[in-house]
Design an enzyme around this catalytic site. Sequence first.
Site, PDB file in Angstrom:
ATOM      1  N   ASN A 127       0.750  -1.100  -0.005  1.00 27.29           N
ATOM      2  CA  ASN A 127      -0.055   0.010   0.018  1.00 27.29           C
ATOM      3  C   ASN A 127       0.767   1.382   0.051  1.00 27.29           C
ATOM      4  O   ASN A 127       1.586   1.601   1.039  1.00 27.29           O
ATOM      5  CB  ASN A 127      -0.791  -0.067   1.282  1.00 27.29           C
ATOM      6  CG  ASN A 127      -1.700   1.353   1.267  1.00 27.29           C
ATOM      7  OD1 ASN A 127      -1.681   2.030   0.300  1.00 27.29           O
ATOM      8  ND2 ASN A 127      -2.380   1.571   2.321  1.00 27.29           N
ATOM      9  N   LYS A 140      -0.096   4.326  -0.416  1.00 25.91           N
ATOM     10  CA  LYS A 140      -0.381   5.609   0.062  1.00 25.91           C
ATOM     11  C   LYS A 140      -0.290   6.674  -0.609  1.00 25.91           C
ATOM     12  O   LYS A 140      -0.344   6.287  -1.889  1.00 25.91           O
ATOM     13  CB  LYS A 140       0.044   5.767   1.439  1.00 25.91           C
ATOM     14  CG  LYS A 140      -0.391   4.197   2.613  1.00 25.91           C
ATOM     15  CD  LYS A 140      -0.102   4.777   3.971  1.00 25.91           C
ATOM     16  CE  LYS A 140      -0.242   3.517   4.445  1.00 25.91           C
ATOM     17  NZ  LYS A 140      -0.072   3.608   5.995  1.00 25.91           N
ATOM     18  N   HIS A 164      -9.471   1.381   5.047  1.00 24.64           N
ATOM     19  CA  HIS A 164      -8.187   1.500   5.723  1.00 24.64           C
ATOM     20  C   HIS A 164      -8.411   2.374   6.957  1.00 24.64           C
ATOM     21  O   HIS A 164      -9.392   3.610   6.881  1.00 24.64           O
ATOM     22  CB  HIS A 164      -6.964   2.082   4.639  1.00 24.64           C
ATOM     23  CG  HIS A 164      -6.016   2.044   5.193  1.00 24.64           C
ATOM     24  ND1 HIS A 164      -5.368   2.926   6.111  1.00 24.64           N
ATOM     25  CD2 HIS A 164      -4.781   1.138   5.068  1.00 24.64           C
ATOM     26  CE1 HIS A 164      -4.215   2.733   6.445  1.00 24.64           C
ATOM     27  NE2 HIS A 164      -3.625   1.493   5.914  1.00 24.64           N
ATOM     28  N   GLU A 206      -6.764   4.945   7.805  1.00 26.03           N
ATOM     29  CA  GLU A 206      -6.616   6.233   7.651  1.00 26.03           C
ATOM     30  C   GLU A 206      -7.897   7.138   6.888  1.00 26.03           C
ATOM     31  O   GLU A 206      -8.159   8.082   7.248  1.00 26.03           O
ATOM     32  CB  GLU A 206      -5.276   6.406   6.780  1.00 26.03           C
ATOM     33  CG  GLU A 206      -3.999   6.391   7.189  1.00 26.03           C
ATOM     34  CD  GLU A 206      -2.929   5.661   6.537  1.00 26.03           C
ATOM     35  OE1 GLU A 206      -3.111   5.822   5.320  1.00 26.03           O
ATOM     36  OE2 GLU A 206      -2.067   5.113   7.217  1.00 26.03           O
ATOM     37  N   GLU A 260      -5.210  -4.462  10.726  1.00 23.65           N
ATOM     38  CA  GLU A 260      -4.146  -3.577  11.016  1.00 23.65           C
ATOM     39  C   GLU A 260      -4.443  -2.829  12.218  1.00 23.65           C
ATOM     40  O   GLU A 260      -5.199  -1.914  12.288  1.00 23.65           O
ATOM     41  CB  GLU A 260      -4.113  -2.448   9.532  1.00 23.65           C
ATOM     42  CG  GLU A 260      -3.564  -3.208   8.382  1.00 23.65           C
ATOM     43  CD  GLU A 260      -3.278  -2.218   7.512  1.00 23.65           C
ATOM     44  OE1 GLU A 260      -2.288  -2.452   6.845  1.00 23.65           O
ATOM     45  OE2 GLU A 260      -3.943  -1.169   7.078  1.00 23.65           O
ATOM     46  N   GLY A 277       2.722   2.696  10.881  1.00 21.62           N
ATOM     47  CA  GLY A 277       3.609   3.692  10.507  1.00 21.62           C
ATOM     48  C   GLY A 277       4.278   4.156  11.825  1.00 21.62           C
ATOM     49  O   GLY A 277       4.941   5.193  12.164  1.00 21.62           O
ATOM     50  N   SER A 284       3.737  -1.937  10.362  1.00 19.46           N
ATOM     51  CA  SER A 284       5.129  -1.985  10.726  1.00 19.46           C
ATOM     52  C   SER A 284       5.638  -3.034  10.160  1.00 19.46           C
ATOM     53  O   SER A 284       6.537  -3.840  10.771  1.00 19.46           O
ATOM     54  CB  SER A 284       5.529  -1.544  11.943  1.00 19.46           C
ATOM     55  OG  SER A 284       5.050  -0.231  12.180  1.00 19.46           O
TER      56      SER A 284
HETATM   57  P1  13P Z   1       3.162   0.787   7.816  1.00 29.20           P
HETATM   58  O1  13P Z   1       3.578  -0.817   7.082  1.00 29.20           O
HETATM   59  O2  13P Z   1       3.813   1.900   7.154  1.00 29.20           O
HETATM   60  O3  13P Z   1       2.900   0.549   9.112  1.00 29.20           O
HETATM   61  O4  13P Z   1       1.627   0.891   7.210  1.00 29.20           O
HETATM   62  C1  13P Z   1       0.968  -0.193   7.199  1.00 29.20           C
HETATM   63  C2  13P Z   1      -0.449   0.024   6.448  1.00 29.20           C
HETATM   64  O5  13P Z   1      -1.003   1.198   6.718  1.00 29.20           O
HETATM   65  C3  13P Z   1      -0.774  -0.582   5.352  1.00 29.20           C
HETATM   66  O6  13P Z   1      -1.872  -0.348   4.662  1.00 29.20           O
END
Ligand code: 13P
Length: 256
Positions: A9, A11, A96, A98, A168, A174, A214
């Site tokens: 992903n 983003k 997601h 976010e 997640e 992140g 992560s």
């Molecule tokens: P990270 O791998 O940066 O923690 O992000 C995970 C994520 O949100 C994947 O959709």
Amino acid sequence: MRKKILAANWKMNLTHTEAEAYFVTFLSEIGQVNDLEVVIIPPFTAISALVTASEKIPAIRIGAQNMHWEKSGAFTGEVSAAMLRAHYVKYVLVGHSERRMMFGETDEIVNRKVGAALHAGLRPILCLGETLQERDGGRVEEVLRRQLGKGLEGLAPRDLPEIVIAYEPCWAIGTGRSATPAEAEQSHALIRAILSELFGKPTADRVRIQYGGSVRPENAEDLMRQKNIDGALVGGASLDPRSFARIIWRTEAALT
Ligand code: 13P
């Protein structure tokens, strides 16, 4: 046997030209991918370039990060499932964290998107997971039950194998603080148990559940060795083609 599925992903990162350069390096790093499915999920603007670049590589699919649930109409800034299908997109992220946190996506919206994606022949990757506050408050099960129950409302058991679940936990996204393999496995087993209650065990056993938060080359193998972890949804570490390739190798190592 559930085929493991690794997704990148990106983003809101990488232009279409950067995506093309990424893909060249990525291909030269990964070599032959046999027993895994790899999905790259770029911003909308790089989808077309990546679909073209990956055309002859069946193990690699291209996904989208979002879509609207309506077929068409006055929804400025939105993209429909049919528009994604027309670009040969196979997977779409739905819900997601976010999008839930920053763009107000509720379980009801997530549910509409899951239905619309399936209807259009896209495979939704339904993202869910608890916040740190919910975990500390002992509410993980309650949150997962709600997100699964509402997110999958109205679906039939036959729809389920088309869906991928991505667990997640928000506190691991992140932050550099991944769930431990045992913590992740506990939630994955719980998700499968809830799916089993909702749709029956044979169906639940077929659904792939990815872990996200992560994931890095260093922790991928231990996570991927867990019984109910069927892949990873990788954010930050997927932006470097070499590090995403190393996550793929570590996952292949976990299969042996
Ligand atoms: P990270 O791998 O940066 O923690 O992000 C995970 C994520 O949100 C994947 O959709």
